[in-house]
Every structure is written in structure tokens, then in C-alpha cells.
Design a protein around this motif. Structure first.
Motif, PDB file in Angstrom:
ATOM      1  N   ALA A  26      37.077   8.249  29.317  1.00  0.00           N
ATOM      2  CA  ALA A  26      38.117   9.104  29.896  1.00  0.00           C
ATOM      3  C   ALA A  26      39.225   9.373  28.881  1.00  0.00           C
ATOM      4  CB  ALA A  26      38.684   8.470  31.158  1.00  0.00           C
ATOM      5  N   GLY A  33      43.511   9.280  35.310  1.00  0.00           N
ATOM      6  CA  GLY A  33      42.943   8.745  36.540  1.00  0.00           C
ATOM      7  C   GLY A  33      42.861   7.248  36.520  1.00  0.00           C
ATOM      8  N   PHE A  47      39.279  10.893  38.514  1.00  0.00           N
ATOM      9  CA  PHE A  47      39.645  11.421  37.198  1.00  0.00           C
ATOM     10  C   PHE A  47      39.921  12.910  37.296  1.00  0.00           C
ATOM     11  CE2 PHE A  47      35.101  11.165  37.714  1.00  0.00           C
ATOM     12  CZ  PHE A  47      34.568  12.341  37.188  1.00  0.00           C
ATOM     13  N   PHE A  86      44.986   6.842  31.999  1.00  0.00           N
ATOM     14  CA  PHE A  86      43.788   6.376  32.696  1.00  0.00           C
ATOM     15  C   PHE A  86      43.818   4.859  32.710  1.00  0.00           C
ATOM     16  CE2 PHE A  86      39.540   5.383  33.872  1.00  0.00           C
ATOM     17  CZ  PHE A  86      39.122   6.453  34.636  1.00  0.00           C
TER      18      PHE A  86
END
Length: 90
Positions: A26, A33, A47, A86
Motif C-alpha cells: 500500500a 487505509g 484502502f 496506511f
């Protein structure tokens, strides 16, 4: 276009570095996220970001990292959450 996806990953997805690798992917894709383990053995993920990057992480989640076995990936589109960064949730 920005997309937000939320869903569940089933299979051998705990104890194999799934959350850490998801976070790395990510971040590499510049997505925001979170990811967390659930008590039932699944992994939950949310996400968001640019559509091509979202689609790339979606494709990666369908396979998972080495050592994992993904039996099912269930994702649904949601409205943008406005998350920054993230993280791995505990």
C-alpha cells in the motif's frame, strides 16, 4: 479518479506476514487505509487512492505474500474516508 475499497481476505492469511506485506504494498502504491486481523482468522482491509493503484493492490491481495494462501477476497467499493497513511490496526 479516487476509489475506496473495503473487504475481507480469507484463507491462510494470519501468521504469515500478511498485514506487514499489505502495508508495504500500500505504501509503495501511495495508498491510504488500514489492515487488521480478525478473531475468526480473516484479514480486514480498507484502502483508498488513485484507481490504478487501488486495482493493483486489489490484484496483489488476491494472491497475498509468499507463505499465504488466499481462498477468497471479498471487496466492495465505499465512499472515500479521507484517511492519511496506511497503518496496521491491532
Amino acid at each position: 479518479m479516487q476509489l475506496c475499497m473495503h473487504g475481507l481476505v480469507s484463507g491462510k492469511v494470519q501468521g504469515v506476514g500478511f498485514r506487514q506485506q499489505t502495508q508495504r504494498e500500500a505504501e509503495r502504491l501511495d495508498l491510504n487505509g488500514w489492515v487488521r486481523n480478525l478473531v475468526d482468522g480473516r484479514v480486514e482491509v480498507l484502502f483508498e487512492g488513485d484507481e490504478p493503484a487501488v486495482r493493483e493492490l486489489q490484484s496483489w491481495l488476491d494472491k497475498g505474500p509468499a507463505g499465504a494462501r488466499v481462498d477468497a477476497l471479498e471487496l466492495e467499493q465505499q465512499s472515500l474516508q479521507g484517511i492519511t497513511g496506511f497503518v496496521i490496526r491491532r
